[in-house]
Design an enzyme around this catalytic site. Structure first.
Site, PDB file in Angstrom:
ATOM      1  N   ARG A   1       0.791  -1.232   0.000  1.00  0.00           N
ATOM      2  CA  ARG A   1       0.000   0.000   0.000  1.00  0.00           C
ATOM      3  C   ARG A   1       0.819   1.277   0.000  1.00  0.00           C
ATOM      4  NH1 ARG A   1      -4.617  -1.910   4.346  1.00  0.00           N
ATOM      5  NH2 ARG A   1      -5.573  -3.333   2.874  1.00  0.00           N
TER       6      ARG A   1
ATOM      7  N   LEU B   1      -7.691  -7.046  11.052  1.00  0.00           N
ATOM      8  CA  LEU B   1      -8.755  -7.862  11.643  1.00  0.00           C
ATOM      9  C   LEU B   1      -8.116  -8.981  12.444  1.00  0.00           C
ATOM     10  CD1 LEU B   1     -11.184  -8.056   8.575  1.00  0.00           C
ATOM     11  CD2 LEU B   1     -11.141  -6.396  10.434  1.00  0.00           C
TER      12      LEU B   1
HETATM   13  C1  LIG Z   1     -13.068   1.007   5.268  1.00  0.00           C
HETATM   14  C2  LIG Z   1     -12.110   0.112   5.984  1.00  0.00           C
HETATM   15  C3  LIG Z   1     -11.857  -1.161   5.487  1.00  0.00           C
HETATM   16  C4  LIG Z   1     -10.974  -2.008   6.146  1.00  0.00           C
HETATM   17  N1  LIG Z   1     -10.756  -3.258   5.619  1.00  0.00           N
HETATM   18  C5  LIG Z   1      -9.939  -4.104   6.294  1.00  0.00           C
HETATM   19  C6  LIG Z   1      -9.734  -5.433   5.806  1.00  0.00           C
HETATM   20  O1  LIG Z   1     -10.298  -5.851   4.790  1.00  0.00           O
HETATM   21  N2  LIG Z   1      -8.923  -6.259   6.508  1.00  0.00           N
HETATM   22  C7  LIG Z   1      -8.295  -5.846   7.657  1.00  0.00           C
HETATM   23  O2  LIG Z   1      -7.578  -6.644   8.265  1.00  0.00           O
HETATM   24  N3  LIG Z   1      -8.474  -4.591   8.125  1.00  0.00           N
HETATM   25  C8  LIG Z   1      -9.270  -3.716   7.484  1.00  0.00           C
HETATM   26  N4  LIG Z   1      -9.449  -2.441   7.966  1.00  0.00           N
HETATM   27  C9  LIG Z   1      -8.857  -2.077   9.255  1.00  0.00           C
HETATM   28  C10 LIG Z   1      -9.652  -2.664  10.396  1.00  0.00           C
HETATM   29  O3  LIG Z   1     -11.022  -2.669  10.065  1.00  0.00           O
HETATM   30  C11 LIG Z   1      -9.500  -1.890  11.691  1.00  0.00           C
HETATM   31  O4  LIG Z   1      -8.179  -1.618  11.945  1.00  0.00           O
HETATM   32  C12 LIG Z   1     -10.034  -2.701  12.848  1.00  0.00           C
HETATM   33  O5  LIG Z   1     -11.309  -3.185  12.565  1.00  0.00           O
HETATM   34  C13 LIG Z   1     -10.048  -1.893  14.126  1.00  0.00           C
HETATM   35  O6  LIG Z   1     -10.707  -2.645  15.121  1.00  0.00           O
HETATM   36  P1  LIG Z   1     -10.701  -2.150  16.622  1.00  0.00           P
HETATM   37  O7  LIG Z   1     -11.472  -3.169  17.380  1.00  0.00           O
HETATM   38  O8  LIG Z   1      -9.318  -1.891  17.064  1.00  0.00           O
HETATM   39  O9  LIG Z   1     -11.456  -0.746  16.632  1.00  0.00           O
HETATM   40  P2  LIG Z   1     -12.885  -0.272  16.073  1.00  0.00           P
HETATM   41  O10 LIG Z   1     -13.580  -1.322  15.324  1.00  0.00           O
HETATM   42  O11 LIG Z   1     -12.655   1.041  15.423  1.00  0.00           O
HETATM   43  O12 LIG Z   1     -13.738  -0.054  17.375  1.00  0.00           O
HETATM   44  C14 LIG Z   1     -13.550   1.022  18.232  1.00  0.00           C
HETATM   45  C15 LIG Z   1     -14.565   0.916  19.345  1.00  0.00           C
HETATM   46  O13 LIG Z   1     -14.223   1.831  20.366  1.00  0.00           O
HETATM   47  C16 LIG Z   1     -15.320   2.619  20.706  1.00  0.00           C
HETATM   48  N5  LIG Z   1     -14.798   3.902  21.170  1.00  0.00           N
HETATM   49  C17 LIG Z   1     -13.898   4.710  20.556  1.00  0.00           C
HETATM   50  N6  LIG Z   1     -13.623   5.766  21.338  1.00  0.00           N
HETATM   51  C18 LIG Z   1     -14.351   5.624  22.454  1.00  0.00           C
HETATM   52  C19 LIG Z   1     -14.509   6.401  23.644  1.00  0.00           C
HETATM   53  N7  LIG Z   1     -13.819   7.508  23.845  1.00  0.00           N
HETATM   54  N8  LIG Z   1     -15.396   5.966  24.577  1.00  0.00           N
HETATM   55  C20 LIG Z   1     -16.114   4.823  24.395  1.00  0.00           C
HETATM   56  N9  LIG Z   1     -15.979   4.047  23.309  1.00  0.00           N
HETATM   57  C21 LIG Z   1     -15.114   4.454  22.353  1.00  0.00           C
HETATM   58  C22 LIG Z   1     -16.154   2.688  19.465  1.00  0.00           C
HETATM   59  O14 LIG Z   1     -17.468   2.998  19.807  1.00  0.00           O
HETATM   60  C23 LIG Z   1     -15.988   1.261  18.954  1.00  0.00           C
HETATM   61  O15 LIG Z   1     -16.872   0.409  19.638  1.00  0.00           O
HETATM   62  C24 LIG Z   1     -10.320  -1.579   7.312  1.00  0.00           C
HETATM   63  C25 LIG Z   1     -10.561  -0.310   7.805  1.00  0.00           C
HETATM   64  C26 LIG Z   1     -11.424   0.544   7.135  1.00  0.00           C
HETATM   65  C27 LIG Z   1     -11.594   1.928   7.650  1.00  0.00           C
END
Ligand SMILES: Cc1cc2nc3c(=O)[nH]c(=O)nc-3n(C[C@H](O)[C@H](O)[C@H](O)COP(=O)(O)OP(=O)(O)OC[C@H]3O[C@@H](n4cnc5c(N)ncnc54)[C@H](O)[C@@H]3O)c2cc1C
Ligand code: FES
Lengths: 252, 644
Positions: free
Chosen positions: B337, B448
């Site tokens: 990327r 993921l």
């Molecule tokens: C469009 C897109 C496509 C993607 N495609 C892929 C893919 O195909 N394969 C891959 O491996 N990765 C992909 N990624 C990356 C991946 O999706 C993310 O890095 C990953 O899902 C993040 O997961 P997480 O659980 O860390 O956070 P998130 O899923 O962002 O969850 C954050 C959580 O924290 C909560 N939160 C945040 N701040 C606060 C606060 N202050 N107080 C209370 N709650 C809060 C939110 O409400 C949410 O529940 C993609 C990302 C994007 C944007």
């Protein structure tokens, strides 16, 4: 080409306050803009005028999280098929049009403020068995159980539900049958979901009734409004699952 | 600008032994909490994305009491839901030579040798179990006719190790984790607290003991006490205003933890994704991602003539520059990327860009349609093509897509040790919120995997090691320490509401985004970074004097929510610029123009920068201090990445 719209928007200060429509005008709207971006512009305008912006929910803005949802000109998620409110583009509205914007209305979805509603009833339906009981770490190899491709595809069709609630908003009875059926179908189709299928359908249906959603009387409006094209065949499958569970006894 | 540095070397607590045995050895040696005692502990998990939901469910299954928070109205809406392409796992179901070691190696190399070997190896090991777990939950991954799981190659990998559920892999994995979570809600072991925003961390005797949240419906500030706190709050690409992330994505939780003493790792490491919709009108609120899988069949090109305004289909073959195929013959359109993004920027900077703004390149499927037929292309990418068509009004079966890079993922985040613990005892960071295993560049389909490895398999083991040493003491949220933090949060909220200036929160956010994109984006130089730092400071000062936040603190107020997040971005942006300035090398997504090879590739300086930069907050008005965690490569030898 910049366009102009007249908006009639539902304003309601809180769950127990009376609501009413208010009229606004927005200008300089681009055809490629999404409906929510148009509302962003309205809110910028209201803020500058010292008024309170219109509260609405959204998050992903690409049609997958299910957070957005407005009734636009009487239609849940607006006039385009298979489109969420955040995906809807302004080019589908003629310049100068008057557009009416309301929240998703249902007794089980109380309005919190303006266009924001409480859909936590959906979470409680899922908590009543919309899962497969498997503790982390206890799973067999992923290829241990082959699943025929057509079955996997059908399960995926049902699993595609984004939980937005458009089905409830579109239904004359405010029924949550499509939402509940989609999860029941998804899990009933897969071998992994079989051990709990009876208990699952009984509990989820009971929870759905408890939340105050109406009964399904086969209008089919839910399917037409569903941005993910979830089929009402799932409701038929839910009924079959329900009958199957009840004829096998073991009521919960 | 000189950077204050310290001689503190952070200890990542990497277990001894050969790489492939470290995790097993560690599991065998961590302390355990007895089953009967687990229910006496309360653990806060902030976030319900893949990392948060999987952690909350798995911890509750073990018997802990879990409080689980999210901003959205339902945990199922966390931003993970938007991931499209897939999830990697070293299953080697395709018999194409994949292995745990190869996934490990690819991740270390893809990250340009700026990640920790031990963590990445563990991640590759756990990848296998994640797929098993997801399938058992009912995640409907794509299958072959024989009924076995299908795979594809993704983001330049030379093996097919990516599992996917149409273009909705994140949604399906999240719904799997969400269902496991709701099962624990049903069992009464998880208390769900949606529509809550964590606004501060409470520390007692040097330990994380709770959080302060704003109830986003009533406006009330609520205090929650616990024996440990896990932040799984996602990434901060929204600091750029326009990004592929959801509009509520933010840095607030980790930023406030940073200001309470949790150090920040590699804040400048940002991934700019090459295949996104370009910016094309005022008022645009996001840059929608077009899955990277499109590069498997699409060819990227620009006209050979500068400022060529002919429609793409009228530009003859020999007047097109397929610049990725030209520059990287071995990998072509499938280079990682960071490389694809920079190459697109370079051709646009040189005046070859297309579209109304000149800041886009074509992604063309004409050849693939000719070779495979339109039906195959429809089957592979139908939903993406429809999405593109709906957004732009153009039909990609007939005209090439226009794409441009956009901020997508932040490799930086709270620094954590091998146990995922931050520098504050009892505070953990999971998923995109930590500084992660992806080094200076994340491979496609690996986020993921990391979020779920952290939540399902790592934290349930490592948190016990800490809790076993800290007996439950029945701390309640009426302890005076909570009152004091609530007061500070309240003052901050009141201050934002009382400024009543002339410009909206969004205007500041947009302006910050411009500064970040222009100077701390795809390519960076010392001069631009210094300018960014002073511009951000000036903007921040103005913000606190001239922002207008309408409404009140006592009810649902989206403007107020955003105002708090933007205030944090205005501080975080400066730290990102400082970190980028301090790192005088190019690596992965961090490209310093001063440090490049003669043909324009990233030039790492391993002698000086083979470390994690770990920043410590030193109070308002003081410069932060940079510490280091040296990176030691025992198995893989860092080399110049080559995709030629
Ligand atoms: C469009 C897109 C496509 C993607 N495609 C892929 C893919 O195909 N394969 C891959 O491996 N990765 C992909 N990624 C990356 C991946 O999706 C993310 O890095 C990953 O899902 C993040 O997961 P997480 O659980 O860390 O956070 P998130 O899923 O962002 O969850 C954050 C959580 O924290 C909560 N939160 C945040 N701040 C606060 C606060 N202050 N107080 C209370 N709650 C809060 C939110 O409400 C949410 O529940 C993609 C990302 C994007 C944007
Ligand atoms: S905002 Fe996510 S579906 Fe509309």
């Amino acid at each position: 080409m910049a366009m102009k719209y007249h908006l009639r928007i539902w304003r309601q200060a809180g769950p127990d306050e009376p609501g009413r429509f208010e009229d606004y005008t927005v200008d300089n709207i681009e055809p490629d803009m999404s409906f929510l971006e148009m509302l962003d512009i309205l809110n910028e305008q209201l803020t500058k005028e010292g008024k309170e912006p219109v509260a609405f929910d959204s998050d992903c803005r690409e049609g997958i999280c299910g957070m957005c949802g407005l009734v636009i000109d009487g239609m849940a998620h607006g006039p385009r098929r298979l489109t969420t409110t955040c995906e809807l583009r302004m080019r589908h509205f003629p310049d100068g049009a008057t557009i009416t914007v309301e929240p998703f209305r249902a007794d089980a979805f109380p309005v919190l403020k303006d266009l924001v509603v409480d859909r936590s009833a959906f979470d409680r339906i899922i908590a009543a068995g919309g899962y497969i009981s498997v503790n982390t770490g206890s799973a067999p190899d992923a290829n241990a159980i082959p699943i025929p491709k057509p079955i996997a595809e059908e399960a995926m069709d049902a699993a595609a539900c984004i939980g937005c609630g458009a089905c409830v908003a579109a239904c004359p009875n405010a029924s949550a049958a499509l939402f509940t059926a989609a999860k029941i179908s998804h899990l009933a189709l897969l071998p992994q979901g079989h051990p709990e299928r009876e208990r699952r359908v009984q509990r989820m249906v009971a929870q759905m009734d408890l939340e105050g959603f109406g009964n399904c009387s086969n209008h089919g409006e839910c399917e037409a409004a569903c941005p993910k094209g979830i089929s009402i065949l799932n409701i038929a499958r839910m009924r079959r699952e329900f009958i199957r569970a009840n004829t096998r006894g073991s009521a919960v | 600008m000189s950077v204050m540095t310290d001689t503190v070397l952070l200890n990542a607590k990497i277990p001894p032994g050969p790489l492939e045995d470290k995790w097993d050895n560690h599991k065998a040696s961590v302390k355990l909490v007895s089953p009967a005692n687990k229910r006496k502990y309360t653990i806060i998990v902030v976030g319900t994305g893949l990392a948060g939901a999987s952690a909350a469910a798995s911890l509750a299954e073990l018997g802990y009491n879990v409080l689980n928070f999210c901003i959205q109205d339902s945990p199922r809406r966390a931003h993970s839901v938007a991931a499209q392409g897939g999830i990697n796992a070293a299953k080697n179901y395709q018999n194409d030579g994949d292995s745990v070691f190869r996934l490990f190696y690819d991740t270390i190399k893809g990250g340009d040798y700026r990640a920790r070997e031990a963590n990445v190896y563990r991640l590759a090991q756990l990848s296998v179990q994640i797929i098993d777990q997801a399938v058992a939950q009912g995640v409907p991954f794509a299958r072959e006719y024989g009924g076995y799981l299908a795979n594809r190659s993704f983001g330049g990998a030379q093996v097919s190790r990516t599992f996917y559920a149409r273009g909705q892999t994140g949604q399906q994995l999240l719904l799997g984790a969400y269902s496991a979570l709701m099962r624990q809600v049903d069992a009464g072991r998880v208390k769900l607290l949606p529509r809550r925003e964590m606004l501060d961390l409470v520390i007692i005797d040097g330990r994380a003991r709770g959080i302060i949240c704003r109830n986003l419906v009533t406006g009330e500030l609520e205090a929650y006490a616990a024996d440990a706190v896990c932040l799984a709050t996602g990434g901060y690409s929204t600091v750029f205003f326009l990004s592929t992330n959801a509009v509520n994505s933010n840095a607030t939780a980790i930023w406030r933890a940073y200001k309470k003493g949790a150090m920040f790792g590699n804040p400048c490491f940002t991934q700019i994704h090459p295949t996104c919709l370009p910016e094309s009108y005022q008022g645009q609120s996001k840059l929608t991602l077009m899955s990277e899988s499109l590069r498997n069949d699409g060819r990227v090109w620009v006209p050979k003539k500068k400022g060529d305004t002919r429609p793409p289909n009228e530009i003859p073959e020999d007047e097109r520059d397929y610049f990725l195929e030209r520059r990287y013959p071995a990998f072509g359109n499938l280079v990682p990327r960071d490389i694809a993004s920079r190459a697109a920027k370079a051709v646009c900077d040189a005046g070859f860009g297309v579209g109304s703004t000149g800041r886009a390149v074509y992604l063309d499927f004409a050849d693939a349609i000719k070779r495979l037929g339109v039906d195959v292309i429809r089957e592979r990418y139908g939903n993406l093509f429809a999405m593109y068509h709906e957004i732009t009004g153009e039909d990609p079966y007939k005209v090439p897509m226009r794409i441009y890079p956009a901020p997508h993922y932040t490799m930086g985040g709270l620094w954590v040790d091998y146990n995922l613990m931050t520098t504050i005892p009892g505070l953990y960071a999971l998923g995109e919120a930590n500084f992660s295993d992806h080094g200076a560049n994340r491979l496609g389909a690996s986020a993921l995997m990391q979020g779920l490895a952290d939540g399902y398999f790592i934290i349930p083991v490592t948190i016990g090691d800490f809790l076993a040493e800290h007996r439950p003491d029945g701390l309640k949220a009426d302890h005076p320490a909570f009152k004091e933090v609530i007061r500070n949060v309240e003052d901050n909220v009141k201050r934002l509401l009382s400024i009543n200036g002339k410009r909206t929160v969004r205007e500041y956010w947009w302006e910050l985004g411009r500064i970040m994109w222009d100077n701390v984006g795809m390519s960076r130089n010392a001069e631009g970074l210094k300018k960014a730092i002073s511009d951000i400071r000036a903007l921040r000062e103005e913000y606190w004097q001239n922002v207008r936040v309408p409404g009140s603190a006592e009810d649902l107020n989206k403007s107020l929510e955003l105002a708090g997040r933007v205030a944090d971005f205005l501080e975080l942006g400066e730290l990102m610029a400082r970190d980028a300035l301090d790192r005088e090398e190019s690596c992965g997504g961090h490209f310093r123009e001063e440090y490049q090879t003669p043909n324009g590739e990233a030039l790492r300086r391993d002698d000086l920068f083979c470390h994690v930069s770990v920043w410590e907050y030193k109070g308002e008005g003081n410069d932060p201090v940079r510490h280091k965690e040296p990176l030691v490569f025992e198995v893989v030898k860092p080399s110049q990445r080559s995709y030629k």
